[in-house]
Design a protein around this motif. Sequence first.
Motif, short mmCIF file in Angstrom:
data_model
loop_
_atom_site.label_atom_id
_atom_site.label_comp_id
_atom_site.label_asym_id
_atom_site.label_seq_id
_atom_site.Cartn_x
_atom_site.Cartn_y
_atom_site.Cartn_z
N ALA A 300 0.92 -1.24 0.01
CA ALA A 300 0.03 0.14 0.21
C ALA A 300 0.90 1.12 0.04
N VAL A 301 0.42 2.34 -0.71
CA VAL A 301 1.42 3.37 -0.69
C VAL A 301 0.89 4.59 0.34
N ASN A 302 -0.31 4.26 0.96
CA ASN A 302 -0.75 5.22 2.04
C ASN A 302 -1.91 4.70 2.75
N THR A 303 -2.15 4.81 3.97
CA THR A 303 -3.12 4.52 4.63
C THR A 303 -3.62 5.64 5.59
N TRP A 304 -5.12 5.57 5.96
CA TRP A 304 -5.48 6.88 6.76
C TRP A 304 -6.27 5.95 7.92
N ILE A 305 -6.41 6.48 9.04
CA ILE A 305 -7.35 5.89 10.09
C ILE A 305 -8.38 6.81 10.54
N HIS A 306 -9.43 6.20 10.52
CA HIS A 306 -10.63 7.13 10.66
C HIS A 306 -11.55 6.75 11.86
N ALA A 307 -11.79 7.62 12.93
CA ALA A 307 -12.76 7.09 13.98
C ALA A 307 -13.94 7.04 13.55
N LEU A 308 -14.73 6.04 13.76
CA LEU A 308 -16.22 6.05 13.27
C LEU A 308 -17.09 6.73 14.38
N GLY A 309 -16.85 5.97 15.68
CA GLY A 309 -17.77 6.43 16.58
C GLY A 309 -17.27 7.60 17.37
N ALA A 310 -18.34 7.84 18.45
CA ALA A 310 -17.66 9.10 19.26
C ALA A 310 -16.88 8.55 20.57
N ASP A 311 -17.47 7.33 20.80
CA ASP A 311 -16.99 6.70 22.03
C ASP A 311 -16.03 5.35 22.02
N ASN A 312 -15.02 5.97 21.04
CA ASN A 312 -13.96 4.84 20.74
C ASN A 312 -12.98 4.65 21.80
N GLU A 313 -12.73 3.31 22.14
CA GLU A 313 -11.70 3.19 23.02
C GLU A 313 -10.26 3.32 22.26
N GLU A 314 -9.14 3.16 22.87
CA GLU A 314 -7.95 3.52 22.29
C GLU A 314 -7.15 2.18 21.74
#
Length: 314
Positions: A300-314
């Motif tokens: 892969a040449v790039n990746t992005w991480i996107h949090a979907l919900g408001a109450d995400n744990e780490e």
Amino acid sequence: MPDKATGIAHGKIILMGEHAVVYGEPAIAFPFMATPVEVKIEKAATPTQIISSYYQGPLYEAPRSLNNLGVLIQTICKDLNQSSDHLSITITSSIPAERGMGSSAAVATALVRALFAYYDESLNTSQLLKYVDLSEKIAHGDPSGIDARVTSSDVPIFYQKGSVFEPFTLNISGYLIASDTGLQGQTRQTVEDVAEQVKCSPDQTLTLIKRLGQLTLQAKEAIEKNQKVTLGHLMTQAHEVLQQLHVSNDRLDRLVDTALSHGALGAKLTGGGRGGCMIALTRTKKEAEFISNKLMEQGAVNTWIHALGADNEE
Ligand code: MEV
């Protein structure tokens, strides 16, 4: 009239329903704020110029692939009774082009907004969509309109061609990785190829398209009930159907397999396919980071991480 104006938009990710949405099935997509686009317009002494990483020079000499923007500029200026000459148009985009992230629709959206702001005219959503749909038809042939709607929206949408799109709350705890194969996607080609399959083997192809529609509806329900394991399974099933529609390729399949074999809850291609990007769902940010690294190791040449919900744990 201001002497300069800007318009903005952003990329998009289709979570479920690409290709099927062209045939009236539902799709879920969300704005991808990590990939903003800005178009700046200033007065120029020269004939109208385009300044972008892809092309710099007079609009009248721009490559055919920018025809959509040329037509958009002429049409809007004519509708607003303004000259389309002597504009300097700077496009700054962080969306990788032709990767299923809505680059063409986002640039068109930002351009329409910038032109209306430059000529001090108000712009409503239906005018904006009319112009972006025009531009997208030139860029992609027979688009469903989803890219135009989501690249100009601030919230996720549930969309069915021909109906007004519905804002949709994607409030599921989980993380989505988007990963770029580095290969130019072929939206126009894959949309045409699916249309050819519908013509040559309608029963089989329309069954696959209907199946994608059902998976999208099930995904909507899983999101509403915060069932991320179910959502993951549905995403992977959608990828398998998209493979049967021949819009995946080896690189996408390899990244999907890599994500799944390293613990993703689900993974699929996103957008037009045969290149472009894939997405994968994880429970935690740590898992998303781990899988992102594995995807990069697999090309892969790039990746992005996107949090979907408001109450995400780490
Ligand atoms: C492209 O981002 C999504 C497709 O479904 C085409 C379209 O909806 O116009 C493949």
